[in-house]
Design a protein around this motif. Structure first.
Motif, PDB file in Angstrom:
ATOM      1  N   LEU A  98      -9.842 -18.131 -31.399  1.00 45.62           N
ATOM      2  CA  LEU A  98      -9.822 -17.606 -30.037  1.00 45.62           C
ATOM      3  C   LEU A  98      -8.597 -18.105 -29.278  1.00 45.62           C
ATOM      4  O   LEU A  98      -8.046 -17.389 -28.428  1.00 45.62           O
ATOM      5  N   VAL A  99      -8.151 -19.312 -29.580  1.00 50.19           N
ATOM      6  CA  VAL A  99      -6.918 -19.837 -28.987  1.00 50.19           C
ATOM      7  C   VAL A  99      -5.738 -18.937 -29.357  1.00 50.19           C
ATOM      8  O   VAL A  99      -4.929 -18.555 -28.503  1.00 50.19           O
ATOM      9  N   THR A 100      -5.642 -18.598 -30.630  1.00 50.85           N
ATOM     10  CA  THR A 100      -4.563 -17.722 -31.086  1.00 50.85           C
ATOM     11  C   THR A 100      -4.693 -16.331 -30.488  1.00 50.85           C
ATOM     12  O   THR A 100      -3.684 -15.713 -30.098  1.00 50.85           O
ATOM     13  N   SER A 101      -5.908 -15.812 -30.400  1.00 49.47           N
ATOM     14  CA  SER A 101      -6.126 -14.490 -29.808  1.00 49.47           C
ATOM     15  C   SER A 101      -5.631 -14.455 -28.366  1.00 49.47           C
ATOM     16  O   SER A 101      -5.003 -13.482 -27.925  1.00 49.47           O
ATOM     17  N   SER A 102      -5.908 -15.522 -27.630  1.00 49.10           N
ATOM     18  CA  SER A 102      -5.465 -15.601 -26.242  1.00 49.10           C
ATOM     19  C   SER A 102      -3.947 -15.529 -26.132  1.00 49.10           C
ATOM     20  O   SER A 102      -3.399 -14.805 -25.293  1.00 49.10           O
ATOM     21  N   ALA A 103      -3.263 -16.272 -26.997  1.00 46.71           N
ATOM     22  CA  ALA A 103      -1.797 -16.264 -26.985  1.00 46.71           C
ATOM     23  C   ALA A 103      -1.247 -14.902 -27.388  1.00 46.71           C
ATOM     24  O   ALA A 103      -0.277 -14.398 -26.803  1.00 46.71           O
ATOM     25  N   LEU A 104      -1.863 -14.280 -28.390  1.00 45.10           N
ATOM     26  CA  LEU A 104      -1.396 -12.974 -28.863  1.00 45.10           C
ATOM     27  C   LEU A 104      -1.533 -11.904 -27.795  1.00 45.10           C
ATOM     28  O   LEU A 104      -0.632 -11.070 -27.605  1.00 45.10           O
ATOM     29  N   VAL A 105      -2.648 -11.889 -27.086  1.00 44.04           N
ATOM     30  CA  VAL A 105      -2.859 -10.887 -26.038  1.00 44.04           C
ATOM     31  C   VAL A 105      -1.806 -11.045 -24.941  1.00 44.04           C
ATOM     32  O   VAL A 105      -1.205 -10.054 -24.487  1.00 44.04           O
TER      33      VAL A 105
END
Length: 357
Positions: A98-105
Motif C-alpha cells: 500500500l505504501v508503494t501504491s500510494s507513491a505510484l498514484v
C-alpha cells in the motif's frame, strides 16, 4: 467453609468494614514498570545498542545516529498504526504494498495529467484512504479473518502496481516528476533534511515522533483508545457494552492507510521515481516491530511507544550490520532471533505484571 481469594488478590471486605477502593491503592514504581508492554522492547533496544557500539566502529558517530534514526522512522511510521490495529485484534498484510501504491498514484496521476504535483498527492490520499475503508468494510461485512481479507488486498495491489505501471510507462518504474510544479514544496514536507549541529536528520523522523505521540494520546486519553483495547480484548463483549466494533476497525484500517500515504510520499519525493515492485515483504517487518514492542498477536494489549522502540531496534540492527561490515544477509537472522526473544521476554514480563498486580 471460609471463602478464600485467588492468589495475589485480597477477598473484598464487606461494606463498612474499612475496605479500600483498589483504584486508590498506591503501586510501586517496579509494578508500574512491569505492567508496561514496551518494557521488553526497551531492554532489547539497550542490548542491541550496546552490542553494536562494541562490534561496529562507526556506530556511535553523529552521522551514523542520523542514519539509524532515518531507517527506524521509515519502519516506525507504519509500525505505529499496525500496532494499533493489532491491539484492536486485526492484521493488515497489504500495508507494505500500500505504501508503494500510494507513491505510484501520486507520481502517475501528476505525470499523466500534467498537473501540479500536489494534485497527485491529494488524489493519492483519497485513493489510499479508500483502500483502508475497503479493508475495513470487507472485514466487518463478510466476517472473514483479516488475514484472508488483507492477503487478497495484498495480491490485488501487487498486481495493480506492476500492471498499471507497465501499461502506462512501458517499464516497471514511473517517469521522473522532479521538474514538475509543486515538487519542491512537497519534497520539503515529505523528504527534506534538517541539520541539527553536525547531524542531518530526515523530516520523516519528525513525522514518526508526531505519530507516536498522537497514537499514545489516543490509546491512553481518549474514548476511541478504550474502544481499541475493548475490541481487541473481545469483540462480542465490547459490542455488548455499546462499543461500535465495526466503526472502530474501519477507522483503524484508515489509520494504517493514512500512514501508508505518508510513507509513500516520502518514497516518491526522496527519489522522484518509484519502482512498482517495492514494498513486498515490508508488512511482516511492521508486524514484527509491533510484536517486539509488546503487542500480542491475540489483540487487546500493546502500545504505540513499544512499536516505536521495536522499529528503533530494526533501524539499529540494519545499519549496525553495515557499520560492522558484515554480510547483509545476517539481518534476516537477527530478524528471526529478535522476534523469538522479544516474544518470550514480553510473555515473561506480562506474567510478572499479572503476578504482582
Amino acid at each position: 467453609m471460609t471463602a478464600t481469594a485467588p492468589p495475589g488478590r485480597e477477598r473484598p471486605r464487606e461494606p463498612g468494614a474499612g475496605a479500600t477502593d483498589e483504584r486508590l491503592l498506591h503501586k510501586s514504581t517496579l509494578k508500574k514498570l512491569l505492567g508496561r508492554p514496551e518494557l521488553g522492547a526497551v531492554v532489547g533496544a539497550i542490548a542491541v545498542f550496546l552490542f553494536f557500539s562494541v562490534v561496529a566502529s562507526g556506530f556511535l558517530q553523529a552521522s551514523s545516529f542520523g542514519t539509524v534514526l532515518y531507517a527506524s522512522s521509515v519502519i516506525g511510521i507504519m509500525a505505529v498504526p499496525v500496532a494499533l490495529l493489532m491491539i484492536g485484534g486485526e492484521f493488515d498484510l497489504s500495508a507494505g504494498v500500500l505504501v508503494t501504491s500510494s507513491a505510484l498514484v501520486s507520481s502517475m496521476f501528476s505525470y499523466q495529467m500534467t498537473a501540479n504535483v500536489w494534485v497527485g498527492v491529494l488524489v493519492s490520499l483519497l485513493v489510499t484512504l479508500g483502500i483502508g475503508v475497503f479493508n475495513g468494510l470487507m472485514l466487518t461485512r463478510t466476517k472473514l479473518p483479516s488475514f484472508i481479507i488483507t492477503l487478497g488486498t495484498f495480491l490485488m495491489l501487487s498486481g495493480l502496481n506492476l500492471g498499471f505501471t507497465q501499461l502506462i510507462s512501458g517499464t516497471v518504474s514511473t517517469q521522473s516528476i522532479a521538474d514538475m510544479e509543486g515538487f519542491g514544496s512537497a519534497s520539503v514536507l515529505f523528504a527534506s533534511q534538517l541539520t541539527i549541529g553536525d547531524t542531518e536528520l530526515n523530516v520523516t523522523i519528525l513525522w514518526w515522533f508526531a505519530l507516536v505521540a498522537v497514537a499514545t494520546w489516543i490509546l491512553l486519553r481518549t474514548r476511541f483508545g478504550n474502544w481499541i483495547f475493548a475490541v481487541g480484548g473481545g469483540a462480542h463483549a465490547a459490542r455488548a457494552v455499546g462499543v461500535p466494533v465495526g466503526r472502530t476497525k474501519i477507522l483503524l484500517y484508515m489509520g494504517v492507510a493514512f500512514c501508508a500515504w505518508i510513507s509513500g510520499q516520502n518514497l516518491l519525493f526522496s527519489f522522484d521515481v518509484v519502482q512498482s515492485g517495492e514494498g513486498v515483504g515490508n508488512e511482516l517487518i511492521y508486524i514484527i516491530a509491533a510484536v517486539i514492542g509488546g503487542c500480542l498477536l491475540t489483540g487487546g494489549y500493546g502500545s504505540a511507544i513499544g512499536a516505536a522502540v521495536g522499529a528503533f531496534i530494526f533501524g539499529m540492527t540494519s545499519k549496525g550490520i553495515v557499520y560492522a561490515e558484515w554480510d547483509p544477509n545476517w539481518f534476516t537472522f537477527f530478524l528471526g532471533a529478535m522476534l523469538l526473544l522479544a516474544t518470550l521476554l514480553n510473555a515473561w514480563v506480562r506474567k510478572r505484571a499479572e503476578a504482582t498486580a
